[in-house]
Design an enzyme around this catalytic site. Sequence first.
Site, mmCIF file in Angstrom:
data_model
loop_
_atom_site.group_PDB
_atom_site.id
_atom_site.type_symbol
_atom_site.label_atom_id
_atom_site.label_comp_id
_atom_site.label_asym_id
_atom_site.label_seq_id
_atom_site.Cartn_x
_atom_site.Cartn_y
_atom_site.Cartn_z
ATOM 1 N N TYR A 143 14.098 4.735 36.639
ATOM 2 C CA TYR A 143 12.860 5.501 36.470
ATOM 3 C C TYR A 143 12.132 5.142 35.171
ATOM 4 O O TYR A 143 10.946 5.384 35.024
ATOM 5 C CB TYR A 143 13.143 7.008 36.490
ATOM 6 C CG TYR A 143 13.603 7.537 37.842
ATOM 7 C CD1 TYR A 143 13.519 6.759 38.991
ATOM 8 C CD2 TYR A 143 14.122 8.815 37.966
ATOM 9 C CE1 TYR A 143 13.944 7.235 40.216
ATOM 10 C CE2 TYR A 143 14.550 9.303 39.192
ATOM 11 C CZ TYR A 143 14.457 8.503 40.313
ATOM 12 O OH TYR A 143 14.880 8.980 41.536
ATOM 13 N N LYS A 189 26.951 1.601 42.737
ATOM 14 C CA LYS A 189 26.796 0.626 43.829
ATOM 15 C C LYS A 189 27.330 -0.710 43.289
ATOM 16 O O LYS A 189 26.640 -1.746 43.281
ATOM 17 C CB LYS A 189 25.306 0.556 44.234
ATOM 18 C CG LYS A 189 25.029 -0.199 45.503
ATOM 19 C CD LYS A 189 25.513 0.470 46.762
ATOM 20 C CE LYS A 189 25.275 -0.424 47.972
ATOM 21 N NZ LYS A 189 25.911 0.041 49.202
ATOM 22 N N ASP A 245 19.760 11.746 41.427
ATOM 23 C CA ASP A 245 18.597 12.469 41.942
ATOM 24 C C ASP A 245 18.821 12.764 43.436
ATOM 25 O O ASP A 245 18.675 13.901 43.910
ATOM 26 C CB ASP A 245 17.360 11.569 41.756
ATOM 27 C CG ASP A 245 16.058 12.306 42.001
ATOM 28 O OD1 ASP A 245 16.104 13.513 42.278
ATOM 29 O OD2 ASP A 245 14.993 11.664 41.931
#
Length: 355
Positions: A143, A189, A245
């Site tokens: 972000y 990930k 999030d």
Amino acid sequence: MTSKKNILFLPGDGIGPEVSAEAEKVLVHISELHHIDLDISKMLIGGIAIDQEGSPISKETIEIAKKADAIFLGGVGGPKWDALKPSLKPEKGLLKLRSELDLFANLRPSMSFQGLEDSSSLKKEIIESLDILIVRELTGGIYFGNPREMNAESAFNTMIYSTNEVERIAEVAFEAAMKRNKKICSVDKANVLEVSEFWRKIMIKVSKKYPEVILEHMLVDNAAMQLVQNPKQFDVIVSSNLFGDILSDISSVLSGSIGMLPSASLNSASKGLYEPVHGTAPDIAGKSIANPLASILSIGMMFKYSFSQENISIKIENAVKKVISDGYVTKDIAVNNSKVVSTQEMGDLIIANLN
Ligand code: NAD
């Protein structure tokens, strides 16, 4: 008598002022019960600040927030301000506050309440006695990463984490786990992303300082599935800004209503911004039907994380559990046979059960 606590209230927009009033009522009452001296100030944020002060948060409000021991926020935004440019929107006020105070750790508990199991979309046995905590990194990652760009042909963002950023969120998660069931699941990930491989290495490094805590790793796609399939396997989940999030929103529906979920955003000095997870609910604003429990539970988190008074936090949580199990609810969590009360009546019931 403990030292004076300086609390800033930022009620904001929509139902923000209604739920903030109940949170304040409970804060004042519990402080009287425990002989805590309070100094409460109130300022504007969000759409109302745009209307009255010309910007979503004023410099003066930021300065008062920096001096406060803790901050409570109701919520920002609403259709009235939707057409504004992104840089002028109410949400900018909240983002500015988070970055000015370096509130990098977002803590979102998700728990089920006895008597409310039927308001969840999951089966009762899957969510009964659920109690998990999601720790989301809030000021880094994709972000905020640079470079970022969008042109006519393509667009890109950068997911970047430094050692310090991962270490400090890991510390918050491990400290929280030490006070709970000593179990952490770090979600990443790492099978595809270097930034996740790096995240995982640092999680393992920090875990050496906490030998009592069991650390496991899970890929984010699997974690999303496991959260709805078998959420009770988790205790503390720690994740990056983007993954956290998404996972925290999944976890927010487990307990039935968004009106029940509190949150805390902390900096390294444990200064915290406490707010309900829900937004400003413009559809019900001004009707006295908003559920104030997420806000009241956020006051509980304030005592736990900023003032190290977990006993008060437990007292508030128990009062909420008692009122719900007695069958009193606001409209959003009503099921058959529940006694529906207004926002203000719910605040009064919590107070009556704190005594
Ligand atoms: P929302 O959470 O405000 O509302 C979603 C649904 O849940 C609505 O039907 C609403 O009535 C209901 N709801 C929410 N809180 C409730 C409560 N306490 N009691 C009873 N019912 C409740 O989400 P949204 O509709 O997507 O967003 C509305 C506005 O809030 C938007 O402007 C959005 O940008 C803003 N928002 C602000 C924050 C924040 O300030 N942190 C967070 C999310 C959304």
